[in-house]
Structure formats: structure tokens, C-alpha cells
Design a protein around this motif. Structure first.
Motif, PDB file in Angstrom:
ATOM      1  N   HIS A 114      44.048  46.634  39.794  1.00  0.00           N
ATOM      2  CA  HIS A 114      43.981  45.508  39.211  1.00  0.00           C
ATOM      3  C   HIS A 114      43.831  44.377  40.158  1.00  0.00           C
ATOM      4  O   HIS A 114      44.284  44.561  41.109  1.00  0.00           O
ATOM      5  CB  HIS A 114      45.275  45.242  38.074  1.00  0.00           C
ATOM      6  N   TYR A 115      43.264  43.070  39.672  1.00  0.00           N
ATOM      7  CA  TYR A 115      42.960  42.102  40.606  1.00  0.00           C
ATOM      8  C   TYR A 115      44.307  41.389  41.118  1.00  0.00           C
ATOM      9  O   TYR A 115      44.497  40.998  42.168  1.00  0.00           O
ATOM     10  CB  TYR A 115      42.281  41.052  39.629  1.00  0.00           C
ATOM     11  N   TYR A 116      45.386  41.473  40.199  1.00  0.00           N
ATOM     12  CA  TYR A 116      46.609  40.850  40.584  1.00  0.00           C
ATOM     13  C   TYR A 116      47.500  41.625  41.512  1.00  0.00           C
ATOM     14  O   TYR A 116      48.238  41.018  42.292  1.00  0.00           O
ATOM     15  CB  TYR A 116      47.532  40.922  39.087  1.00  0.00           C
TER      16      TYR A 116
ATOM     17  N   PRO B 142      44.188  37.087  34.788  1.00  0.00           N
ATOM     18  CA  PRO B 142      44.524  37.699  35.936  1.00  0.00           C
ATOM     19  C   PRO B 142      45.856  38.288  35.859  1.00  0.00           C
ATOM     20  O   PRO B 142      46.250  39.319  36.707  1.00  0.00           O
ATOM     21  CB  PRO B 142      44.181  36.536  37.019  1.00  0.00           C
TER      22      PRO B 142
ATOM     23  N   GLN C 145      39.074  36.155  34.202  1.00  0.00           N
ATOM     24  CA  GLN C 145      39.536  36.501  35.259  1.00  0.00           C
ATOM     25  C   GLN C 145      38.993  35.343  36.434  1.00  0.00           C
ATOM     26  O   GLN C 145      37.729  34.837  36.244  1.00  0.00           O
ATOM     27  CB  GLN C 145      38.888  37.920  36.035  1.00  0.00           C
TER      28      GLN C 145
END
Ligand code: HPA
Length: 272
Positions: A81-83, A188, A134
Motif C-alpha cells: 500500500h502507498y501508505y 491514501p 491517491q
């Protein structure tokens, strides 16, 4: 590109040239599918050159190659995940490697909050469109023409034939009443949304909200892969249903839906 080719070559060497036909990202709600795969080769992400490592406890970090529903499948057990702090390029690297290994369709699952007031906890939502909120996307930067075009079309991000297969499978399995359709919005995270944000996301046209999937789908469409994605509705975010989200409740809802989602995906693969 060099990193992608090195990762692909390593997997080919480890698996005696196993050729997957279908790729699967086991998000929340599909973990049990791994137990149904007749595994021929299992590779830890940590051993694959340049592969990112999973940091979320609920996501294992393994690539399974084997048979499911009469097809050769490549299963990503654990997603990025981007987070978590990865770049978007890292988030989608496994999808690109699966394409280089030769997959056709990509099947994806996730957990999502239900914005559509008609949805119930543990419903499945077949994603038929998405909104990307995102802060960036995996195609920013120089285009690798070898992977796909500079300006990929997004008219039909989710494959109509796969959606029809999934619809038919839900009917056959007696799941039609708990299988919905809708628009997934990707945010996000990692915090959940405020009440005002949930109202906003509903207003802009989303039926469910989550923190994954869209980056992988953008990369898959860039690669020309047909995609089927399914959300498990783990909490209700429509006005009147809102309450503090407890992570344990999200996992409990996902566990409740897991047998249905597993059966659905297996049937779709059998029908391909
Ligand atoms: N918001 C964002 N992501 C989520 C949610 C939510 O309500 N539920 C599960 N993933």
C-alpha cells in the motif's frame, strides 16, 4: 525494467519455467483462497530480487505458483500500500512481474467501506469503475514503452467479460442477493475518513472506499491485462450508519465474506 527482468528471471528459474495463466492479488477477504491452490512452487518476496517487503501484519509476503480451477495461477499473497511508504512503482512491481511471467487476467480483492446506503456488511461489490484519489499514480515518470503506452485508455478499466463471468458465478452459487456492483474510490489512508469525507466521497459518485487496488489496476491496464476486482464491504459509512471503525470488526466482516468470495473467484477461474 532491469529490476523487473531480474525478478522475473529469478521466479522462472525457481519454478522450472512455470507459466501462470491467471494472476491473483489476495487482498483482505481472499486469504483462504491460498489454501485451495495446489501449490507447485512457493517463493518468499524477501528472496525475489528487488521485490518490496510486506509490512502489514495481515498480509503475508509470498508468491504462490500452482493450479486452481484447472488453470495455472500466480498468487500474490501480500500486497503493498502507498501508505506504508513505498513508491507507486514499488506498489505495482508485482503486477508487472506477473505480466512478464505471462498472465492473462488479473483478479484482485480488497476490503472497503460501504458508502452506498443499500449495502450491508459482508456484501461483495464487483467493481465496475473507480475514482483515483491517491496523491500520485504508478505511470508518472518516463514511460516504459515495453510495458505499455504513454497514455493508456481508461474507458473500461474493469473487463466486461470477467464481470459477466462473476455475475453468472454469483447466480450459480446462490449469492446474487449479496453481490453488488459499484464504483470504488481509492484514498491514501492510513486514517479512515471523517464523516464529511464520507459524504464527499458519496457525492462524487463512489459506492465503496478503500486504500488499495486502483494503483494496481492502473498498472494492469497500462500492461493491457484484463482486470476483475471485488470489494468486501467491511463497514458501513453511509449517513446514519456511521460509528467509529474498529479494525477487529473489519477483519470479522472480511472473514464472514471470505468463503463466498473464495467460491466466487474459484468459479470465475474455472469458467475462463
Ligand atoms: N475507509 C477506507 N478504507 C477502508 C474502509 C473505510 O471505511 N473500510 C475498509 N477499508
Amino acid at each position: 525494467m532491469q529490476n523487473l527482468h531480474e525478478a522475473t528471471a529469478y521466479i522462472k528459474a525457481q519454478s522450472n519455467g512455470f507459466k501462470p495463466q491467471v494472476g491473483i492479488i489476495l487482498g483482505t477477504g481472499l486469504g483462504a483462497l491460498a489454501k485451495e491452490v495446489e501449490v507447485e512452487c512457493e517463493i518468499n518476496y524477501a528472496d525475489i530480487p528487488h521485490f518490496p517487503l510486506s509490512t502489514v501484519e495481515s498480509h503475508a509476503g509470498r508468491l504462490l505458483l500452482g493450479r486452481l480451477g484447472g488453470k495455472n495461477v500466480a498468487v500474490l499473497q501480500g500486497r503493498f500500500h502507498y501508505y506504508e511508504g513505498y513508491t507507486m512503482e514499488q506498489v505495482v512491481m508485482p503486477v508487472r512481474v506477473l505480466k512478464l511471467l505471462g498472465i492473462g487476467p488479473l483478479l484482485v480483492s480488497n476490503a472497503a467501506g460501504g458508502l452506498n446506503p443499500d449495502f450491508n456488511i459482508a456484501d461483495l461489490m464487483l467493481i465496475d469503475d473507480h475514482i483515483n484519489l491517491q496523491p500520485t499514480n504508478p505511470l508518472i515518470g518516463p514511460n516504459h514503452d515495453e510495458l505499455g503506452p504513454r497514455f493508456p485508455d481508461m474507458f473500461a478499466p474493469y473487463d466486461a467479460a470477467l464481470l459477466a463471468h462473476a455475475e453468472a458465478a454469483a447466480q450459480d452459487l446462490g449469492q446474487a442477493s449479496s453481490t453488488r456492483h459499484g464504483v470504488y474510490v481509492s484514498v491514501p489512508g492510513p486514517m479512515l475518513e471523517t464523516p464529511a469525507e464520507y459524504r464527499y466521497l458519496r457525492t462524487i459518485g463512489a459506492d465503496a472506499v478503500g486504500m488499495s487496488t486502483v494503483p494496481e489496476v492502473i498498472a494492469a491496464r497500462h500492461l493491457g491485462l484484463p482486470v476483475l476486482a471485488v470489494s468486501v464491504i467491511t463497514d458501513l459509512c453511509a449517513p446514519g450508519h456511521l460509528k467509529p471503525v474498529v479494525l477487529a470488526d473489519i477483519f470479522a466482516a472480511a472473514a464472514l465474506a471470505e468463503p463466498r468470495l473464495t467460491a466466487l473467484i474459484k468459479k470465475v477461474i474455472e469458467q475462463l
